[in-house]
Scaffold this active site. Structure first.
Site, PDB file in Angstrom:
ATOM      1  N   ARG A  16      29.125  45.298  44.440  1.00  0.00           N
ATOM      2  CA  ARG A  16      29.931  44.948  43.265  1.00  0.00           C
ATOM      3  C   ARG A  16      29.036  44.506  42.089  1.00  0.00           C
ATOM      4  O   ARG A  16      28.852  45.260  41.142  1.00  0.00           O
ATOM      5  CB  ARG A  16      30.938  43.838  43.647  1.00  0.00           C
ATOM      6  CG  ARG A  16      32.060  43.632  42.648  1.00  0.00           C
ATOM      7  CD  ARG A  16      31.691  42.856  41.409  1.00  0.00           C
ATOM      8  NE  ARG A  16      31.148  41.528  41.691  1.00  0.00           N
ATOM      9  CZ  ARG A  16      30.566  40.775  40.765  1.00  0.00           C
ATOM     10  NH1 ARG A  16      30.433  41.201  39.522  1.00  0.00           N
ATOM     11  NH2 ARG A  16      30.070  39.582  41.070  1.00  0.00           N
ATOM     12  N   ASP A  17      28.453  43.331  42.170  1.00  0.00           N
ATOM     13  CA  ASP A  17      27.627  42.835  41.060  1.00  0.00           C
ATOM     14  C   ASP A  17      26.440  43.775  40.863  1.00  0.00           C
ATOM     15  O   ASP A  17      26.035  44.072  39.734  1.00  0.00           O
ATOM     16  CB  ASP A  17      27.120  41.416  41.374  1.00  0.00           C
ATOM     17  CG  ASP A  17      26.789  40.595  40.141  1.00  0.00           C
ATOM     18  OD1 ASP A  17      26.591  41.182  39.072  1.00  0.00           O
ATOM     19  OD2 ASP A  17      26.706  39.351  40.254  1.00  0.00           O
ATOM     20  N   HIS A 208      24.961  31.319  43.214  1.00  0.00           N
ATOM     21  CA  HIS A 208      24.953  32.728  42.778  1.00  0.00           C
ATOM     22  C   HIS A 208      23.947  32.816  41.631  1.00  0.00           C
ATOM     23  O   HIS A 208      24.278  32.525  40.481  1.00  0.00           O
ATOM     24  CB  HIS A 208      26.372  33.100  42.332  1.00  0.00           C
ATOM     25  CG  HIS A 208      26.535  34.478  41.780  1.00  0.00           C
ATOM     26  ND1 HIS A 208      27.343  35.423  42.372  1.00  0.00           N
ATOM     27  CD2 HIS A 208      26.031  35.087  40.665  1.00  0.00           C
ATOM     28  CE1 HIS A 208      27.330  36.542  41.658  1.00  0.00           C
ATOM     29  NE2 HIS A 208      26.550  36.353  40.614  1.00  0.00           N
ATOM     30  N   HIS A 210      21.190  34.763  39.336  1.00  0.00           N
ATOM     31  CA  HIS A 210      20.511  35.957  38.834  1.00  0.00           C
ATOM     32  C   HIS A 210      19.045  35.581  38.591  1.00  0.00           C
ATOM     33  O   HIS A 210      18.718  34.414  38.392  1.00  0.00           O
ATOM     34  CB  HIS A 210      21.214  36.466  37.563  1.00  0.00           C
ATOM     35  CG  HIS A 210      22.520  37.149  37.885  1.00  0.00           C
ATOM     36  ND1 HIS A 210      22.651  38.510  37.954  1.00  0.00           N
ATOM     37  CD2 HIS A 210      23.732  36.638  38.204  1.00  0.00           C
ATOM     38  CE1 HIS A 210      23.896  38.819  38.291  1.00  0.00           C
ATOM     39  NE2 HIS A 210      24.582  37.693  38.446  1.00  0.00           N
ATOM     40  N   CYS A 241      25.539  41.675  34.853  1.00  0.00           N
ATOM     41  CA  CYS A 241      26.907  41.742  34.325  1.00  0.00           C
ATOM     42  C   CYS A 241      26.882  42.519  33.013  1.00  0.00           C
ATOM     43  O   CYS A 241      26.062  42.255  32.139  1.00  0.00           O
ATOM     44  CB  CYS A 241      27.451  40.330  34.091  1.00  0.00           C
ATOM     45  SG  CYS A 241      29.063  40.322  33.294  1.00  0.00           S
ATOM     46  N   ASN A 250      20.996  40.018  40.610  1.00  0.00           N
ATOM     47  CA  ASN A 250      20.992  38.823  41.453  1.00  0.00           C
ATOM     48  C   ASN A 250      19.652  38.726  42.157  1.00  0.00           C
ATOM     49  O   ASN A 250      18.941  39.715  42.308  1.00  0.00           O
ATOM     50  CB  ASN A 250      22.068  38.947  42.549  1.00  0.00           C
ATOM     51  CG  ASN A 250      23.446  38.996  41.984  1.00  0.00           C
ATOM     52  OD1 ASN A 250      23.951  40.056  41.643  1.00  0.00           O
ATOM     53  ND2 ASN A 250      24.079  37.850  41.860  1.00  0.00           N
TER      54      ASN A 250
HETATM   55  P1  HMG Z   1      42.636  42.954  28.377  1.00  0.00           P
HETATM   56  O1  HMG Z   1      42.365  44.116  27.502  1.00  0.00           O
HETATM   57  O2  HMG Z   1      42.729  41.613  27.734  1.00  0.00           O
HETATM   58  O3  HMG Z   1      43.903  43.189  29.316  1.00  0.00           O
HETATM   59  O4  HMG Z   1      41.487  42.911  29.486  1.00  0.00           O
HETATM   60  P2  HMG Z   1      45.374  43.594  29.012  1.00  0.00           P
HETATM   61  O5  HMG Z   1      46.210  42.898  30.051  1.00  0.00           O
HETATM   62  O6  HMG Z   1      45.708  43.404  27.560  1.00  0.00           O
HETATM   63  O7  HMG Z   1      45.387  45.150  29.346  1.00  0.00           O
HETATM   64  C1  HMG Z   1      44.684  46.117  28.567  1.00  0.00           C
HETATM   65  C2  HMG Z   1      44.517  47.403  29.356  1.00  0.00           C
HETATM   66  O8  HMG Z   1      43.778  47.175  30.552  1.00  0.00           O
HETATM   67  C3  HMG Z   1      45.845  47.998  29.807  1.00  0.00           C
HETATM   68  O9  HMG Z   1      45.645  49.408  29.889  1.00  0.00           O
HETATM   69  C4  HMG Z   1      46.014  47.465  31.195  1.00  0.00           C
HETATM   70  O10 HMG Z   1      46.824  48.253  32.003  1.00  0.00           O
HETATM   71  C5  HMG Z   1      44.588  47.500  31.690  1.00  0.00           C
HETATM   72  P3  HMG Z   1      46.052  50.414  28.699  1.00  0.00           P
HETATM   73  O11 HMG Z   1      47.494  50.143  28.452  1.00  0.00           O
HETATM   74  O12 HMG Z   1      45.173  50.030  27.522  1.00  0.00           O
HETATM   75  O13 HMG Z   1      45.732  51.762  29.256  1.00  0.00           O
HETATM   76  N1  HMG Z   1      44.318  46.512  32.739  1.00  0.00           N
HETATM   77  C6  HMG Z   1      43.824  46.796  33.970  1.00  0.00           C
HETATM   78  N2  HMG Z   1      43.464  47.957  34.533  1.00  0.00           N
HETATM   79  C7  HMG Z   1      42.987  47.883  35.805  1.00  0.00           C
HETATM   80  N3  HMG Z   1      42.864  46.745  36.495  1.00  0.00           N
HETATM   81  C8  HMG Z   1      43.222  45.574  35.973  1.00  0.00           C
HETATM   82  C9  HMG Z   1      43.721  45.575  34.644  1.00  0.00           C
HETATM   83  N4  HMG Z   1      44.163  44.599  33.827  1.00  0.00           N
HETATM   84  C10 HMG Z   1      44.511  45.179  32.677  1.00  0.00           C
HETATM   85  N5  HMG Z   1      43.088  44.451  36.664  1.00  0.00           N
HETATM   86  C11 HMG Z   1      40.635  42.377  31.660  1.00  0.00           C
HETATM   87  C12 HMG Z   1      41.467  41.894  30.473  1.00  0.00           C
HETATM   88  C13 HMG Z   1      40.325  41.190  32.526  1.00  0.00           C
HETATM   89  C14 HMG Z   1      41.431  43.420  32.427  1.00  0.00           C
HETATM   90  C15 HMG Z   1      39.339  43.021  31.095  1.00  0.00           C
HETATM   91  O14 HMG Z   1      38.731  42.105  30.250  1.00  0.00           O
HETATM   92  C16 HMG Z   1      38.375  43.420  32.176  1.00  0.00           C
HETATM   93  O15 HMG Z   1      38.647  44.299  32.978  1.00  0.00           O
HETATM   94  N6  HMG Z   1      37.193  42.810  32.186  1.00  0.00           N
HETATM   95  C17 HMG Z   1      36.163  43.162  33.169  1.00  0.00           C
HETATM   96  C18 HMG Z   1      35.290  42.008  33.403  1.00  0.00           C
HETATM   97  C19 HMG Z   1      34.303  42.307  34.509  1.00  0.00           C
HETATM   98  O16 HMG Z   1      34.576  43.019  35.457  1.00  0.00           O
HETATM   99  N7  HMG Z   1      33.111  41.712  34.358  1.00  0.00           N
HETATM  100  C20 HMG Z   1      32.095  41.816  35.371  1.00  0.00           C
HETATM  101  C21 HMG Z   1      32.448  40.992  36.590  1.00  0.00           C
HETATM  102  S1  HMG Z   1      32.182  39.233  36.341  1.00  0.00           S
HETATM  103  C22 HMG Z   1      30.518  39.007  36.725  1.00  0.00           C
HETATM  104  O17 HMG Z   1      29.791  39.949  36.932  1.00  0.00           O
HETATM  105  C23 HMG Z   1      30.028  37.600  36.861  1.00  0.00           C
HETATM  106  C24 HMG Z   1      29.858  37.164  38.321  1.00  0.00           C
HETATM  107  O18 HMG Z   1      28.941  38.002  38.997  1.00  0.00           O
HETATM  108  C25 HMG Z   1      29.342  35.722  38.358  1.00  0.00           C
HETATM  109  C26 HMG Z   1      28.124  35.547  37.424  1.00  0.00           C
HETATM  110  O19 HMG Z   1      27.076  36.102  37.687  1.00  0.00           O
HETATM  111  O20 HMG Z   1      28.357  34.882  36.430  1.00  0.00           O
HETATM  112  C27 HMG Z   1      31.181  37.187  39.079  1.00  0.00           C
HETATM  113 MG    MG Z   2      26.817  37.813  38.898  1.00  0.00          MG
END
Ligand code: HMG
Ligand code: MG
Length: 303
Positions: A16-17, A208, A210, A241, A250
């Site tokens: 995933r990450d 966690h 990086h 990310c 990571n």
């Molecule tokens: P948004 O645009 O605010 O959401 O995004 P919305 O509810 O207004 O929906 C907009 C569109 O997204 C719509 O589609 C929804 O259907 C769709 P459209 O009508 O435009 O075709 N949608 C979705 N589609 C699939 N799955 C869903 C979903 N929700 C809405 N769950 C949202 C908000 C959270 C969805 C967006 O900002 C997003 O997907 N962000 C991704 C963030 C991400 O994955 N980041 C990386 C992971 S975090 C990380 O790596 C950190 C971590 O490792 C810890 C660390 O290291 O810090 C965990």
């Molecule tokens: Mg991370």
């Protein structure tokens, strides 16, 4: 002083990450094989994928194919990221053992990563947590930017305590203290962990880290000194990310395992099999491994 744990549980977040930031599409079959190889190497927790918007993170669009293609092994916990109810509803069909809601200690990062404020994120997570727990699915909360943020700079421990309290308040069972951009150093990471411990017991806190600035192993040791015994890491040090520009992967699982085994700490992981897994995925991605330990052991084997 707290005794250093004699056993550590590693969660490999490589699928995933590790892969979420890859520019070239990685076939679902490769992701599935990666999970299979990790479990064969002794990993008992794997973060497999995320159910996020495919427009935001195209690499995770194959979440269903990957989850449904797994040959699950008894005793292994498969977790997935779900930022909202839409994500949870898709994820639940694929029967994850644990879902992960992901928030940030920094307002700016929350906006960039999940397009809402910290307070709004908690409102979105609350029904997800409730639905997961009603379905008997465990819930983890990732807390990003607990020491530093790419947009806001240094983050005070009080903000980590605030987020941990909000996570606890909605029923999140355990939390990850994430150094998203790898800027932390041991005392700062310990302060973030201690802030989290205001709301969670030590068994419910994971590290966690990086490795952008090469501090992740030192930070792991600092966390161990506080008694933390759950850590996330990524085979071959894959990842980063997409909303934390310039941040590298990571800490490599191989490097953490070498550190822990060298200290007499049990992980249940077979380091040789893990090194093979890291070499294999690096070859699939067409680049050298980021694990120093893997490089050294592979060179030793070749010699
Ligand atoms: P948004 O645009 O605010 O959401 O995004 P919305 O509810 O207004 O929906 C907009 C569109 O997204 C719509 O589609 C929804 O259907 C769709 P459209 O009508 O435009 O075709 N949608 C979705 N589609 C699939 N799955 C869903 C979903 N929700 C809405 N769950 C949202 C908000 C959270 C969805 C967006 O900002 C997003 O997907 N962000 C991704 C963030 C991400 O994955 N980041 C990386 C992971 S975090 C990380 O790596 C950190 C971590 O490792 C810890 C660390 O290291 O810090 C965990
Ligand atoms: Mg991370």
């Amino acid at each position: 002083m707290t005794a250093i744990p004699s056993r550590v549980r590693l969660i490999d977040v490589g699928p995933r990450d590790g892969l979420q930031n890859e520019k070239q599409p990685v076939p679902a079959g490769t992701k599935i094989e990666l999970v299979h190889r990790l479990q064969a190497a002794g990993l008992r927790e794997v973060e497999v994928t995320s159910y996020v918007s495919p427009k935001w993170v195209p690499q995770m669009a194959d979440n269903h194919d990957v989850m449904s293609g797994l040959q699950r092994q008894a005793g292994v916990r498969y977790s997935v990221l779900t930022p909202n109810l839409k994500g949870f509803e898709a994820a639940v069909l694929d029967r994850p053992d644990e879902i992960v809601v992901f928030g940030a200690a920094s307002e700016a990062f929350s906006q960039k990563n999940i397009n809402c404020s910290i307070a709004e994120s908690i409102e979105r997570f609350a029904p997800v947590v409730e639905a997961a727990r009603a379905a008997g699915i465990a819930v983890r909360g990732a807390m990003s930017c607990t020491v530093g943020c790419p947009y806001e700079g240094e983050i005070a421990p009080g903000r980590v305590a605030y987020l941990a309290g909000l996570m606890k308040g909605i029923g999140v069972q355990r939390v990850d203290v994430a150094d998203t951009i790898g800027v932390g150093t041991p005392r700062k990471v310990q302060a973030a962990i201690e802030a989290t411990l205001q709301h969670y017991g030590i068994d419910a806190v994971s590290g966690h880290f990086h490795d952008t600035y090469g501090q992740a192993l030192s930070n792991t040791l600092a966390a161990l000194e506080l008694g933390v015994w759950n850590f996330q890491s990524s085979v071959a040090g894959l990842g980063g990310c997409p909303y934390a520009k310039g941040a590298t992967g990571n800490v490599a699982t191989e490097d953490v395992v070498y550190l822990l085994h060298g200290m007499g700490i049990d992980t249940g992981v077979d380091l040789d099999a893990l090194v093979d897994t890291g070499a294999w995925i690096s070859e699939q991605l067409g680049r050298p491994t980021s694990s120093r330990v893997a490089r050294a052991l592979l060179a030793k084997r070749a010699g």
